[in-house]
Design an enzyme around this catalytic site. Structure first.
Site, PDB file in Angstrom:
ATOM      1  CB  CYS A   1      20.771  63.149  86.027  1.00 33.41           C
ATOM      2  SG  CYS A   1      19.508  62.365  85.106  1.00 33.41           S
TER       3      CYS A   1
ATOM      4  CG  HIS B   1      26.007  58.349  87.022  1.00 35.10           C
ATOM      5  ND1 HIS B   1      25.227  58.958  86.061  1.00 35.10           N
ATOM      6  CD2 HIS B   1      27.295  58.646  86.695  1.00 35.10           C
ATOM      7  CE1 HIS B   1      26.012  59.589  85.194  1.00 35.10           C
ATOM      8  NE2 HIS B   1      27.267  59.402  85.554  1.00 35.10           N
TER       9      HIS B   1
HETATM   10  N1  CIR Z   1      23.277  61.696  86.777  1.00 35.07           N
HETATM   11  C1  CIR Z   1      22.743  60.923  85.854  1.00 35.07           C
HETATM   12  O1  CIR Z   1      22.113  59.926  86.154  1.00 35.07           O
HETATM   13  N2  CIR Z   1      22.979  61.228  84.576  1.00 35.07           N
HETATM   14  C2  CIR Z   1      22.458  60.514  83.489  1.00 35.07           C
HETATM   15  C3  CIR Z   1      23.341  60.649  82.291  1.00 35.07           C
HETATM   16  C4  CIR Z   1      22.831  59.898  81.116  1.00 35.07           C
HETATM   17  C5  CIR Z   1      23.662  60.066  79.868  1.00 35.07           C
HETATM   18  N3  CIR Z   1      22.996  59.437  78.765  1.00 35.07           N
HETATM   19  C6  CIR Z   1      25.036  59.461  80.040  1.00 35.07           C
HETATM   20  O2  CIR Z   1      25.226  58.301  79.697  1.00 35.07           O
HETATM   21  O3  CIR Z   1      25.946  60.162  80.484  1.00 35.07           O
END
Ligand code: CIR
Length: 258
Positions: A248, A163
């Site tokens: 997140c 992201h």
């Molecule tokens: N906003 C973020 O950095 N989110 C992390 C999401 C990690 C999750 N394992 C994903 O791949 O969607």
């Protein structure tokens, strides 16, 4: 009075099955993850944030990464349409929580995809990462939702990390921080400060110059201290293994007025 509320979501018992895209999978210690999540929430609380739990999504391994479910600008929550299909069921309860807090609801619609982690707000500037999870239609819908409210939406490419906010976040003075090998093009940001560690690129602004950040970035914490900030380190190793970071694990609502 501006409110300081943060949405959080309890980790799923299936956390260890969370998605990994840019890193190799390594085993998750679920019990440790739960303790780390409790520590993160407690840190927000002890710095004056009221935390509001979104109903758990036990069947969604990545549900704890609640930031990805929405983008909030002024009093509007734009509910995301996650780029990963397995994450789409996460948004319904997050939308209910946002509505219960009095936010107006807008939604990203098909064919748009957008993850909240791709949005970095710096004042009224809203950077959006166009990458693996947020597509061009998602960017267009973000513009349509927030430009009428006074946002200046700037789209930037994200190819090296999951992201936009895996690559860059911002200090209280608006300086964008990032670990250079992971930032596609630092020159898109008017003020950019390189940091020496990957996890040093992620800060949550707690208020009063205090920066919630990962304990895995001690050199960056030292750098921030020399700049007059107060780093507040938290251990989030188990979430970092799933490409998560301090941002997140919550949705910060700074603009609500009660
Ligand atoms: N906003 C973020 O950095 N989110 C992390 C999401 C990690 C999750 N394992 C994903 O791949 O969607």
């Amino acid at each position: 009075m501006p409110s300081k509320k943060a949405l959080v979501r309890h980790p799923s018992p299936r956390l260890a099955e969370g998605l990994v895209t840019h890193t190799a999978r390594s085993p998750i210690d679920t019990a440790l993850a739960l303790r780390q999540w409790a520590g993160y929430v407690e840190t927000l609380r002890s710095h004056g944030w009221q935390t509001v739990e979104v109903d758990p999504a036990d069947d969604c391994p990545d549900g704890v990464f609640v930031e990805d479910t929405m983008v909030v600008f002024r009093n509007v929550a734009l509910i995301a349409r996650p780029g990963a299909g397995s994450r789409r069921p996460e948004t319904a309860a997050a939308e209910r929580a946002a509505a219960d807090l009095g936010l107006s609801i807008n939604r990203v619609r098909e064919p748009g995809t957008l993850d909240g982690g791709d949005i970095l707000k710096v004042g009224d500037t809203v950077y959006v990462g166009r990458g693996g999870r947020t597509n061009a239609a998602g960017v267009r819908q973000l513009r349509a939702a927030f430009e009428p409210l006074g946002a200046r939406v700037i789209a930037v490419p994200v190819t090296r990390v999951l992201h936009l906010k895996s690559a860059v976040t911002a200090l209280p003075d608006g300086t964008v921080i990032g670990h250079p090998p992971l930032v596609d093009d630092p020159s898109v940001f008017p003020h950019f400060l390189p940091v020496p560690e990957e996890s040093g690129a992620h800060v949550v602004l707690l208020g009063g110059g205090r920066l919630l950040m990962s304990a895995s970035a001690p050199k960056t914490a030292e750098l921030f201290a020399t700049l007059g900030y107060a780093p507040v380190p938290v251990d989030i190793t188990e979430f970092e293994k799933l490409e998560g970071c301090v941002t997140c694990l919550s949705v910060r609502l700074r603009d609500l007025y009660e």
